[in-house]
Design a protein around this motif. Structure first.
Motif, PDB file in Angstrom:
ATOM      1  N   ARG A 221       4.009 -43.461 -13.266  1.00 27.14           N
ATOM      2  CA  ARG A 221       4.558 -42.947 -14.530  1.00 27.14           C
ATOM      3  C   ARG A 221       6.078 -43.082 -14.556  1.00 27.14           C
ATOM      4  N   TRP A 222       6.731 -42.766 -13.439  1.00 20.63           N
ATOM      5  CA  TRP A 222       8.195 -42.921 -13.363  1.00 20.63           C
ATOM      6  C   TRP A 222       8.596 -44.383 -13.534  1.00 20.63           C
TER       7      TRP A 222
ATOM      8  N   LYS B  45       6.969 -46.731 -15.157  1.00 16.16           N
ATOM      9  CA  LYS B  45       6.789 -47.093 -16.565  1.00 16.16           C
ATOM     10  C   LYS B  45       7.986 -46.637 -17.390  1.00 16.16           C
ATOM     11  N   THR B  46       8.408 -45.389 -17.199  1.00 12.87           N
ATOM     12  CA  THR B  46       9.520 -44.853 -17.975  1.00 12.87           C
ATOM     13  C   THR B  46      10.776 -45.673 -17.775  1.00 12.87           C
TER      14      THR B  46
ATOM     15  N   GLU C 128      12.610 -47.891 -20.670  1.00 12.81           N
ATOM     16  CA  GLU C 128      13.967 -47.501 -21.054  1.00 12.81           C
ATOM     17  C   GLU C 128      14.960 -48.645 -20.855  1.00 12.81           C
TER      18      GLU C 128
END
Length: 260
Positions: free
Chosen positions: A42-43, A45-46, A50
């Motif tokens: 998840r990190w 992906k973020t 971004e």
């Protein structure tokens, strides 16, 4: 397909490589005892989103995997060595974690992997194995330059791994990279010098020594992706994307703190 990048494309490749290095180092710092592998995904992906980049993994569907990968990073723990599919595993003290990340930005991809031990416990055998893959990686980079052959890189990598006492598998290895993640030429982790494709300035290669402590045999996990050691032994994996220049090899995925 073998791509030779233009100076403009090479500049974009440097930006992509820097992004991959930054994300991996951030993920390493966050991967502590109690971290769940799905949180790492998840990190990743973020940070990719971004940065305005694209994952090379989410829709990746090669012949050796089961359907689209569906995640943003490979997370391989202990006996898992390649293509580790993130799941709800919670990291424990002493776990050996390998993170493998490939993204594309500006139309050019970069690929890198790091292995490290989570928490305070540092099993000497695991430390030594990680060190061997890192030394082999840098030996391969030192052998890469204009006019050298792919076999020179493979021989340099294999010599380090063999001297360290590790069996070497040739099922997966390094590869060309550019507008797509996986391209020719294939770069085996062992080979004969003077053989194979002759390197040219503008060529990008992802070099990736990986070993398993006591076997060269892989098994595929029930998830259809994760590759593990057949004996359950620990594993390690190190990777950089490099550019062949007129002066030698430039590492594009070097962490900021390691750049001169």
């Amino acid at each position: 397909m073998i791509e030779i990048l233009s100076p403009t494309e090479l500049a974009r490749a440097k930006d992509t490589g820097a992004l991959v290095a930054e994300i991996l180092q951030t993920l390493k710092s966050r991967s502590t005892v109690g971290t769940i592998l799905l949180d790492i995904d998840r990190w990743a992906k973020t940070m990719i989103v971004e940065a305005g980049a694209l994952s090379c993994y989410v829709d990746y569907e090669p012949s050796f995997g089961r359907g689209p990968f569906g995640h943003y990073i490979c997370t391989s723990v202990n006996d898992a060595v390649l293509h580790g599919l993130p799941y709800d595993y919670t990291l424990a003290d002493g776990d050996l974690l390998s993170l493998d990340l490939a993204v594309s930005k500006g139309g050019v991809a970069a690929d890198s992997a790091i292995s490290f031990i989570v928490g305070e416990s540092k099993p000497p055998e695991s430390v030594a194995m990680i060190s061997a893959t890192e030394r082999a990686l840098y030996a391969g980079i030192a052998a890469a330059g204009p006019g050298a052959h792919v076999g020179d890189i493979s021989h340099a990598i294999g010599s380090v791994l063999s001297k360290a006492g590790y069996p070497i598998s040739t099922k997966f290895g390094g590869h060309g990279i550019g507008s797509t993640m996986h391209q020719d030429p294939h770069v085996s982790n062992t080979g004969r010098p003077g053989r194979g494709y002759r390197l040219r300035p503008g060529l990008l290669l992802a070099l990736e020594p990986w070993v398993m402590a006591d076997t060269a045999e892989l098994i595929t996990d029930a998830d259809g992706w994760t590759l593990r050691s057949a004996t359950g032994c620990r594993t390690a994996h190190s990777e950089h994307t490099i550019a062949i220049t007129s002066d030698g090899a430039e590492i594009l995925t070097l962490p900021k703190q390691a750049r001169s």
